[in-house]
Write a protein that holds these residues in place. Structure first.
Motif, PDB file in Angstrom:
ATOM      1  N   ARG A  79      42.347  43.454  39.655  1.00  0.00           N
ATOM      2  CA  ARG A  79      43.490  42.646  39.446  1.00  0.00           C
ATOM      3  C   ARG A  79      44.656  43.485  39.334  1.00  0.00           C
ATOM      4  N   ASP A 101      48.993  40.564  37.774  1.00  0.00           N
ATOM      5  CA  ASP A 101      48.560  39.301  36.991  1.00  0.00           C
ATOM      6  C   ASP A 101      49.701  38.610  36.532  1.00  0.00           C
ATOM      7  N   GLY A 148      36.180  46.033  44.192  1.00  0.00           N
ATOM      8  CA  GLY A 148      35.416  45.450  43.187  1.00  0.00           C
ATOM      9  C   GLY A 148      36.100  44.148  42.329  1.00  0.00           C
ATOM     10  N   GLY A 149      37.129  43.603  42.887  1.00  0.00           N
ATOM     11  CA  GLY A 149      37.724  42.338  42.131  1.00  0.00           C
ATOM     12  C   GLY A 149      39.024  43.067  41.354  1.00  0.00           C
ATOM     13  N   LYS A 204      47.802  39.508  42.595  1.00  0.00           N
ATOM     14  CA  LYS A 204      47.016  40.102  43.760  1.00  0.00           C
ATOM     15  C   LYS A 204      45.657  40.701  43.143  1.00  0.00           C
ATOM     16  N   ILE A 205      44.657  40.322  43.581  1.00  0.00           N
ATOM     17  CA  ILE A 205      43.154  40.888  43.414  1.00  0.00           C
ATOM     18  C   ILE A 205      42.847  41.354  44.874  1.00  0.00           C
ATOM     19  N   PHE A 206      42.303  42.596  44.618  1.00  0.00           N
ATOM     20  CA  PHE A 206      41.622  43.425  45.830  1.00  0.00           C
ATOM     21  C   PHE A 206      40.130  43.425  45.665  1.00  0.00           C
ATOM     22  N   ASP A 207      39.584  42.286  46.382  1.00  0.00           N
ATOM     23  CA  ASP A 207      38.235  42.173  46.327  1.00  0.00           C
ATOM     24  C   ASP A 207      37.395  43.404  46.989  1.00  0.00           C
ATOM     25  N   LEU A 208      38.018  44.005  47.760  1.00  0.00           N
ATOM     26  CA  LEU A 208      37.092  45.095  48.304  1.00  0.00           C
ATOM     27  C   LEU A 208      37.155  46.430  47.367  1.00  0.00           C
ATOM     28  N   THR A 228      47.277  36.854  46.121  1.00  0.00           N
ATOM     29  CA  THR A 228      45.994  36.041  45.961  1.00  0.00           C
ATOM     30  C   THR A 228      46.480  34.615  45.369  1.00  0.00           C
TER      31      THR A 228
END
Length: 137
Positions: free
Chosen positions: A18, A21, A15-16, A9-13, A57
């Motif tokens: 992770r 993992d 700042g990326g 799971k990567i939270f793009d909002l 993700t």
């Protein structure tokens, strides 16, 4: 039964970031399994992935025979989660909060969803505060 394979799971909002993992494990029926780790290790995010509250993700997970990605409603029907910090989004209003979760649980019809949200807010005497940000409560 729970089967997680390569969950990411990567939270793009954010700042990326992770948060999870490559998490993989199996829990057989009747087994008790715990996730241990320091703050920020991704335990809560992993549980939200496994309860189909967040979409992974990458990777796959099956809970009680249902895919968290392809059958999230079935997973949510069979699971419950209570974290140390509940998912109360304090910047939302009660109206926004209940509308969000009603849609997450499959109530897609806008007018029916709005009526149900109103019914619930009136039930707990919050209709007059429906537009107040929840952190003010």
């Amino acid at each position: 039964m729970i089967r997680a394979t390569g969950l990411v799971k990567i939270f793009d909002l954010a700042g990326g970031v992770r948060a999870v993992d490559d998490l993989s494990f199996n829990v057989e029926p009747g087994q008790i399994y715990g996730l241990l780790g320091p703050n920020g290790a991704g335990k809560t995010t992993a549980m939200r992935l496994l309860s189909a509250l967040l979409r992974p993700t990458a990777g796959t997970a099956v809970v009680a025979g249902f895919s968290v990605d392809e059958q999230p409603r079935e997973v949510r029907k069979r699971t419950g989660i209570l974290t140390e910090v509940p998912g109360l989004y304090l910047r939302l209003t009660p109206l926004e909060y209940l509308d969000f979760f009603a849609s997450m649980y499959g109530l897609r019809d806008g007018p029916k969803r709005a009526a149900r949200v109103e019914e619930m807010l009136r039930l707990v005497n919050l209709w007059d505060r429906r537009r107040s940000v929840m952190r003010t409560f």
